[in-house]
Write a protein that holds these residues in place. Sequence first.
Motif, short mmCIF file in Angstrom:
data_model
loop_
_atom_site.label_atom_id
_atom_site.label_comp_id
_atom_site.label_asym_id
_atom_site.label_seq_id
_atom_site.Cartn_x
_atom_site.Cartn_y
_atom_site.Cartn_z
N PRO A 19 0.81 -1.23 0.00
CA PRO A 19 0.00 0.00 0.00
C PRO A 19 0.84 1.27 0.00
O PRO A 19 0.46 2.25 -0.64
CB PRO A 19 -0.86 -0.12 1.26
N LEU A 20 1.98 1.27 0.70
CA LEU A 20 2.81 2.47 0.69
C LEU A 20 3.43 2.66 -0.70
O LEU A 20 3.56 3.79 -1.18
CB LEU A 20 3.91 2.39 1.75
N PHE A 21 3.80 1.57 -1.34
CA PHE A 21 4.33 1.64 -2.71
C PHE A 21 3.29 2.23 -3.65
O PHE A 21 3.60 3.08 -4.49
CB PHE A 21 4.75 0.24 -3.16
N GLN A 22 2.04 1.79 -3.51
CA GLN A 22 0.97 2.32 -4.35
C GLN A 22 0.75 3.81 -4.08
O GLN A 22 0.52 4.59 -5.01
CB GLN A 22 -0.31 1.54 -4.11
N PHE A 23 0.83 4.20 -2.82
CA PHE A 23 0.70 5.62 -2.48
C PHE A 23 1.84 6.43 -3.12
O PHE A 23 1.62 7.51 -3.66
CB PHE A 23 0.69 5.79 -0.96
N ALA A 28 4.36 9.93 -7.32
CA ALA A 28 5.28 10.00 -8.44
C ALA A 28 4.59 10.45 -9.72
O ALA A 28 5.17 11.19 -10.53
CB ALA A 28 5.95 8.64 -8.65
N THR A 29 3.35 10.01 -9.92
CA THR A 29 2.61 10.44 -11.13
C THR A 29 2.35 11.93 -11.12
O THR A 29 2.10 12.53 -12.17
CB THR A 29 1.27 9.69 -11.25
N ASN A 30 2.40 12.55 -9.95
CA ASN A 30 2.22 14.00 -9.84
C ASN A 30 3.56 14.74 -9.92
O ASN A 30 3.61 15.95 -9.68
CB ASN A 30 1.51 14.34 -8.53
N GLY A 31 4.62 13.99 -10.22
CA GLY A 31 5.91 14.65 -10.47
C GLY A 31 6.82 14.77 -9.28
O GLY A 31 7.87 15.43 -9.37
N TYR A 32 6.47 14.15 -8.16
CA TYR A 32 7.29 14.27 -6.96
C TYR A 32 8.31 13.14 -6.88
O TYR A 32 8.10 12.05 -7.41
CB TYR A 32 6.40 14.30 -5.71
N LYS A 33 9.41 13.41 -6.23
CA LYS A 33 10.50 12.44 -6.16
C LYS A 33 10.31 11.52 -4.96
O LYS A 33 9.93 11.97 -3.86
CB LYS A 33 11.84 13.19 -6.06
N ILE A 34 10.60 10.23 -5.15
CA ILE A 34 10.42 9.23 -4.10
C ILE A 34 11.71 8.45 -3.92
O ILE A 34 12.29 7.94 -4.88
CB ILE A 34 9.30 8.22 -4.44
#
Length: 449
Positions: A19-23, A28-34
């Motif tokens: 679930p954290l990976f999915q979050f 990430a799809t919104n352009g943020y770095k993970i």
Amino acid sequence: MGIPHFLAIPYPILGHISPLFQFCQVLATNGYKITFLTSDNNFNRVNRAASEGKFVKSQMRVVSLPDGLGPEDDGSDQPKVILSIKTTMVAMLPKFIEDVNAMDSDNKISCVIVTKNMGWALQVALDLGLKGALFWPASATSLASFDSMQRLIDEGIIEPMLLIISFEISSGLPSKEHEKIKLCSNMPMIDASAMPWYCLDNTFYFHHMKQEIQTLKLAKWWLCNTTIDLEPGPFSISPNLIPIGPLIATNYNKSEEKTCQEWLDQQPPKSVIYISFGSMVSPSKEQFKELALGLDFLNMPFLWVINKNNNNNPLLYPENFKGNKGKIVGWVMQKKKVLSHPSIACFVSHCGWNSTMEGVCCGVPFLCWPFCSDQIINKTYICDVWKVGIEFEKDENGLVSREEIKKKVEMLFEDEGIKERSLKLKEMMIKNKVEGDKNLNEFINWVKE
């Protein structure tokens, strides 16, 4: 300041990692770095999932640290895992964060996100001047239950603390006069034995979570994949709790998926029984055989996911098991490819929260088969609050018999009310997504400040 950079640290079991990976995929799809930090033992699995994503290569990096466990250690011994992580990872995390920031000084880590059992990382983040948040991998009700521990003790609803040697210990068991617990006025009555700490190692886990919930309060945000209409009660108990559901992430592909999809396409609408007990639980050998024979007894099409990697002892099919009406697989894209498929009639589920949310979002009725932890509370919501499912009953031997399986499947197929309520719940979840997205944007704006 560059774009927000999230350091995600799940407790290293699949029920938290997934679930954290999915979050993080949503972020990430919104352009943020993970930067997704897992244990060495889980690195290959998580990195493979990330590398198969469509966008993740540029936005998400999977890394690992040792959890202190050796190959001879039992990874299913949760007290041992929790204590090992606390004594190993906590000392290594500050240097790890320093090294990550040195690699990209324009986009340093902005916020540390943890799941349950990893609250210690919030203190590390605070000491380094970073923001911290909790991503809760289960229901909001289960979080509110943990958050109510001390109050339940103070009110005499569960056994008071006992001083043993120099440790304060409570089993978390209900006092004799409290067989059911109502955490607040707009929540259902819940069997005391369904409290999420009850069916684990009570002495250790209750004491651990009582401490953990205080550590988690270092996080300003408690993010949960739920909605306020789905579970209204917990938000009056835990003011830090923010609903950001339903989360919808892009899944990765797998070769087995194509044959599964082709098989589903050949089945009539609303005809297939889908069976999956998640990644962490497995039926006993005796129960496995009874389930297999029950599916033969039904003589209806079924799709059965069997997690072969999670069985300490191989689960053997009965000699007279035919299985000719169904398909058995090791993995599926549950929400995107299975539960949303028009041939699915019902979901035989262990009632884990991820599966519960996916079933609800797809409007699929449930046949509930909970094993432990928050699954029992989730079953209460499914059957008694939302009324979109039926529970299997166990016989005198503690087994769900083949006759019981046939009986409850036939009951569900004939119950038009459950089918109608399931579709209405799906519509409600679609509407709730607007509020969930708004809350998620507020969280991201807070990180940017």
